[in-house]
Enzyme design. Structure first.
Site, PDB file in Angstrom:
ATOM      1  N   LYS A  54       0.845  -1.204   0.000  1.00  0.00           N
ATOM      2  CA  LYS A  54       0.000   0.000   0.000  1.00  0.00           C
ATOM      3  C   LYS A  54       0.879   1.253   0.000  1.00  0.00           C
ATOM      4  O   LYS A  54       0.629   2.207  -0.745  1.00  0.00           O
ATOM      5  CB  LYS A  54      -0.934  -0.007   1.229  1.00  0.00           C
ATOM      6  CG  LYS A  54      -2.041  -1.056   1.123  1.00  0.00           C
ATOM      7  CD  LYS A  54      -2.795  -1.289   2.429  1.00  0.00           C
ATOM      8  CE  LYS A  54      -3.760  -2.469   2.263  1.00  0.00           C
ATOM      9  NZ  LYS A  54      -4.477  -2.847   3.480  1.00  0.00           N
ATOM     10  N   GLN A  98      -4.185  -1.493   9.669  1.00  0.00           N
ATOM     11  CA  GLN A  98      -4.193  -2.832   9.086  1.00  0.00           C
ATOM     12  C   GLN A  98      -4.772  -3.839  10.081  1.00  0.00           C
ATOM     13  O   GLN A  98      -4.369  -3.889  11.240  1.00  0.00           O
ATOM     14  CB  GLN A  98      -2.751  -3.229   8.688  1.00  0.00           C
ATOM     15  CG  GLN A  98      -2.658  -4.520   7.901  1.00  0.00           C
ATOM     16  CD  GLN A  98      -3.343  -4.482   6.542  1.00  0.00           C
ATOM     17  OE1 GLN A  98      -3.441  -3.430   5.909  1.00  0.00           O
ATOM     18  NE2 GLN A  98      -3.836  -5.613   6.085  1.00  0.00           N
ATOM     19  N   ASP A 121     -10.833   3.025   4.423  1.00  0.00           N
ATOM     20  CA  ASP A 121     -11.146   1.594   4.395  1.00  0.00           C
ATOM     21  C   ASP A 121     -12.651   1.356   4.244  1.00  0.00           C
ATOM     22  O   ASP A 121     -13.074   0.252   3.906  1.00  0.00           O
ATOM     23  CB  ASP A 121     -10.730   0.972   5.745  1.00  0.00           C
ATOM     24  CG  ASP A 121      -9.553   0.015   5.614  1.00  0.00           C
ATOM     25  OD1 ASP A 121      -9.368  -0.545   4.519  1.00  0.00           O
ATOM     26  OD2 ASP A 121      -8.841  -0.156   6.614  1.00  0.00           O
TER      27      ASP A 121
HETATM   28  N1  GUN Z   1      -6.870  -6.788   6.410  1.00  0.00           N
HETATM   29  C1  GUN Z   1      -7.289  -7.538   5.353  1.00  0.00           C
HETATM   30  N2  GUN Z   1      -7.927  -6.754   4.461  1.00  0.00           N
HETATM   31  C2  GUN Z   1      -7.904  -5.494   4.957  1.00  0.00           C
HETATM   32  C3  GUN Z   1      -8.399  -4.257   4.475  1.00  0.00           C
HETATM   33  O1  GUN Z   1      -9.001  -4.139   3.405  1.00  0.00           O
HETATM   34  N3  GUN Z   1      -8.173  -3.180   5.282  1.00  0.00           N
HETATM   35  C4  GUN Z   1      -7.519  -3.284   6.465  1.00  0.00           C
HETATM   36  N4  GUN Z   1      -7.361  -2.171   7.189  1.00  0.00           N
HETATM   37  N5  GUN Z   1      -7.058  -4.425   6.939  1.00  0.00           N
HETATM   38  C5  GUN Z   1      -7.247  -5.523   6.182  1.00  0.00           C
END
Ligand code: GUN
Length: 295
Positions: A54, A98, A121
């Site tokens: 990311k 995350q 998100d």
């Molecule tokens: N863990 C797995 N997928 C995601 C996501 O789309 N966003 C976040 N913040 N954590 C994740």
């Protein structure tokens, strides 16, 4: 008939080029640079690789970006205070924590703590509620990416039987809602299957569009789908390592067998994964525009 491969890598690249142009224009005309902070708690290897990817893409798009690494034993109160600090930091328009988080931290409280205007998100209940009633909001990145893949691949969703396997808050529930909406990419008849579904194959065999986010390798086999189905495979399962130590990935569907029956299918890797990260960037640009009064 061999299926058309819906390449998330290619569609994501196209969207990133669109974003690159938008970011350059925002910077030149209004002096606004989208800012994204990603917060990583602990050292879960999968989370490290997702967050690193990311950040790499955010930097590639010339965002202001920062990865905030916190120890696995950070207290819940300290994490909530950190989020509050970023809620008030004008350099960051998007905040991503995350998941999953260590067991001693309540994920619900963390999700609630993010300012909904910076919730790139799309997990905050304010954004979830707006999504359900069809108001403009931040859409969660994986379902948002799936919608873009379906629309840009010209898959007809209107009137289609869309069957989803998996009822998570991150994928299954939101994609069910989006496919139901009365708009482009919506108007499907939606069935949401889960671990207590009595006869999974009965439902998956009826699907014109099958979206699988079961979290288990190759649980959907060729005998469970009909000819001509469009398959979106959200699974990312690590099933081994190459001699060089690289993870070997597979999806939740038996790709090799199903591609002979499907009309279109997403690969793993190179399918939904690249789209998820790209939609995070799209949401961050949207957040930057809204917070700066440009949208
Ligand atoms: N863990 C797995 N997928 C995601 C996501 O789309 N966003 C976040 N913040 N954590 C994740």
């Amino acid at each position: 008939m061999a299926a058309k491969i819906i390449s998330g890598t290619q569609i994501a690249k196209q969207i990133r080029e669109e974003l690159r142009a938008e970011v350059a224009e925002m910077k030149d005309k209004q002096g606004v640079i989208p800012g994204l902070v990603t917060i990583l708690v602990g050292e879960n290897p999968a989370s490290i690789s997702y967050v690193t990817a990311k950040q790499r893409i955010a930097r590639d798009l010339a965002f202001h970006s920062f990865q905030d690494n916190q120890p696995a034993d950070i207290s819940e109160a300290d994490l909530l205070a950190l989020i509050e600090k970023y809620n008030h930091d004008p350099a960051f328009h998007g905040i991503l924590i995350q998941l999953p988080l260590p067991k001693h931290i309540d994920e619900g409280k963390v999700i609630y703590a993010v300012n909904p205007a910076k919730d790139v998100d799309g997990f905050h209940p304010v954004n979830v509620g707006k999504m359900v009633v069809g108001e403009p909001c931040f859409l969660p990145c994986t379902p948002h990416g799936i919608m873009e893949m379906l629309i840009r691949s010209e898959v007809e969703t209107s009137g289609a039987e869309a069957v989803i396997v998996g009822r998570s808050n991150i994928v299954g529930k939101p994609i069910a809602n989006l496919l139901l909406q009365k708009r482009e990419g919506g108007n499907a008849t939606v069935t949401l299957c889960h671990t207590r579904t009595r006869d999974m194959a009965f439902h998956t065999k009826r699907a014109d569009i099958l979206i699988v986010a079961a979290g288990r390798p190759r649980v959907i086999t060729a005998d469970m789908v009909k000819d001509g189905v469009v398959v979106i495979d959200v699974g990312v399962n690590r099933i081994g390592k190459t001699p060089e130590g690289k993870a070997i990935l597979c999806g939740d569907v038996d790709f090799d067998a199903i591609k002979e029956k499907a009309s279109a299918i997403t690969p793993v890797p190179g399918g939904v994964g690249p789209m998820t990260i790209t939609m995070l960037m799209k949401n961050t640009v949207q957040a930057a525009k809204q917070i700066s009064g440009l949208a």
